[in-house]
Design a protein around this motif. Structure first.
Motif, PDB file in Angstrom:
ATOM      1  N   ASN A  12       0.770  -1.094  -0.034  1.00 59.95           N
ATOM      2  CA  ASN A  12       0.013   0.018   0.006  1.00 59.95           C
ATOM      3  C   ASN A  12       1.035   1.342  -0.051  1.00 59.95           C
ATOM      4  N   LYS A  14       0.157   4.157  -0.267  1.00 62.96           N
ATOM      5  CA  LYS A  14      -0.672   5.438   0.113  1.00 62.96           C
ATOM      6  C   LYS A  14      -0.388   6.921  -0.561  1.00 62.96           C
ATOM      7  N   HIS A 102      -9.582   1.130   4.806  1.00 61.58           N
ATOM      8  CA  HIS A 102      -8.297   1.374   5.379  1.00 61.58           C
ATOM      9  C   HIS A 102      -8.663   2.161   6.529  1.00 61.58           C
ATOM     10  N   GLU A 174      -5.634  -5.020  10.568  1.00 64.80           N
ATOM     11  CA  GLU A 174      -4.505  -4.024  10.647  1.00 64.80           C
ATOM     12  C   GLU A 174      -4.911  -3.274  12.059  1.00 64.80           C
ATOM     13  N   ALA A 178      -0.586  -0.123  15.322  1.00 65.96           N
ATOM     14  CA  ALA A 178       0.586  -0.589  14.854  1.00 65.96           C
ATOM     15  C   ALA A 178       0.972  -0.081  13.331  1.00 65.96           C
ATOM     16  N   ILE A 179       0.056   0.794  12.898  1.00 67.33           N
ATOM     17  CA  ILE A 179       0.359   1.176  11.528  1.00 67.33           C
ATOM     18  C   ILE A 179       1.162   2.416  11.561  1.00 67.33           C
ATOM     19  N   GLY A 180       2.420   2.229  10.541  1.00 71.36           N
ATOM     20  CA  GLY A 180       3.183   3.412  10.629  1.00 71.36           C
ATOM     21  C   GLY A 180       4.037   3.940  11.970  1.00 71.36           C
ATOM     22  N   SER A 220       3.192  -2.039  10.402  1.00 65.99           N
ATOM     23  CA  SER A 220       4.885  -2.221  10.742  1.00 65.99           C
ATOM     24  C   SER A 220       5.179  -3.385  10.344  1.00 65.99           C
ATOM     25  N   LEU A 239      -0.255  -6.816   4.449  1.00 67.46           N
ATOM     26  CA  LEU A 239      -0.748  -5.364   4.007  1.00 67.46           C
ATOM     27  C   LEU A 239       0.531  -4.547   4.449  1.00 67.46           C
ATOM     28  N   GLY A 241       2.746  -1.027   4.338  1.00 69.03           N
ATOM     29  CA  GLY A 241       2.698   0.383   4.082  1.00 69.03           C
ATOM     30  C   GLY A 241       4.067   0.922   3.635  1.00 69.03           C
ATOM     31  N   GLY A 242       4.759   1.420   4.733  1.00 66.05           N
ATOM     32  CA  GLY A 242       6.137   1.896   4.520  1.00 66.05           C
ATOM     33  C   GLY A 242       7.146   1.053   4.051  1.00 66.05           C
TER      34      GLY A 242
HETATM   35  P1  PGA Z   1       3.020   0.493   7.841  1.00 70.05           P
HETATM   36  O1  PGA Z   1       1.269   0.657   7.165  1.00 70.05           O
HETATM   37  O2  PGA Z   1       3.371  -0.905   7.142  1.00 70.05           O
HETATM   38  O3  PGA Z   1       3.526   1.685   7.234  1.00 70.05           O
HETATM   39  O4  PGA Z   1       2.553   0.118   9.172  1.00 70.05           O
HETATM   40  C1  PGA Z   1       0.383  -0.427   6.974  1.00 70.05           C
HETATM   41  C2  PGA Z   1      -0.915   0.159   6.412  1.00 70.05           C
HETATM   42  O5  PGA Z   1      -1.424   1.187   6.430  1.00 70.05           O
HETATM   43  O6  PGA Z   1      -1.704  -0.708   5.513  1.00 70.05           O
END
Ligand code: PGA
Length: 261
Positions: A12, A14, A102, A174, A178-180, A220, A239, A241-242
């Protein structure tokens, strides 16, 4: 991961990369991921809308078996929806997977479970696969309400869908905290929630749909933590992100099975 479900690793992106940067990234991925990987794992990338046509062209011209994905869609088919993009427009660009619900869309753009449900229906209606995101906040986890929250999101987001549609779709668990953030759920906790998700699907849509639905973990995900996450019986993918913005990191995530102990 179960032997019966094909793993799906999704990037993803973003709101990162213009179309020229997107072309470079996907060309690097084309070199870094090889035939053995595609034989074992499905891979999708989800660039911003403005990059889709360019990425589609590279994937097609070089016959790269990465699935093209989008990050959201408008649920209406066409009309006076300034700034929106419909599912049929995405399908026309060979998009296969569309992320819906999301947590950033839920939080920053006030998408409700009913909106997510409408978007998932639009994606299915256009012949693509929704990746339906669910996940609790830190407060909800601390208050012991994580499972209840995820159950509620699943009920609302999947409401009225047919069991065979459920069997083909992807759920992404998600945890918002834990996101970002660099914080990853402990694999055992992620497994517990993914198993709970599978039970909820079973209770509403039947055992066959529960056995077939693919559940990704997101939050993450990095090359270092992927093997252990993917070793969990109810986690069928990631899934990302970064780490999906770095071709080497994303390719190492796709190759997780080479690092599994
Ligand atoms: P992240 O994002 O891997 O940067 O934590 C995951 C996501 O938002 O799908």
């Amino acid at each position: 991961m179960s032997a019966d479900r094909r793993p799906l690793i999704s990037g993803n992106w973003k709101m990162n990369h213009n179309h020229l940067e997107a072309i470079q990234l996907v060309q690097k991925l084309a070199y870094a991921i090889d035939r053995d990987d595609y034989a074992a794992v499905d891979v999708s990338v989800h660039p911003p809308f403005t990059d889709l046509r360019s990425v589609q062209t590279v994937l097609q011209a070089d016959q790269v078996p990465i699935f093209l994905g989008a990050q959201t869609t408008q649920e209406a088919e066409r009309g006076a929806f300034t700034g929106e993009v419909s599912a049929s427009m995405l399908a026309k660009l060979d998009v296969s997977y569309v992320i819906v619900g999301h947590s950033e869309r839920r939080e920053l753009f006030a998408e409700s479970d009913a909106d997510v449900n409408a978007k998932a229906r639009a994606v299915l209606g256009a012949g693509m696969t929704p990746i339906v995101c669910v996940g609790e906040t830190l407060d909800e986890r601390a208050g012991g309400r994580a499972e209840a929250r995820v159950t509620q999101q699943l009920t609302g987001s999947l409401s009225g869908l047919k069991a065979d549609a459920i069997a083909d779709l992807v759920i992404a668990y998600e945890p918002v905290w834990a996101i970002g953030t660099g914080e990853t759920a402990m694999p055992a906790d992620a497994q517990q929630m993914c198993s709970h998700i599978r039970s909820c699907i079973g209770a509403t849509f039947g055992a066959e749909a529960a056995a077939a639905v693919r559940i990704q973990y997101g939050g993450s995900v990095k090359p270092g933590n992927t093997p252990e996450l993917m070793a969990q019986p109810d986690i069928d993918g990631a899934l990302v992100g970064g780490a999906s913005l770095d071709a080497d990191d994303f390719a190492r995530i796709v190759k997780y099975r080479l690092y599994q102990v």
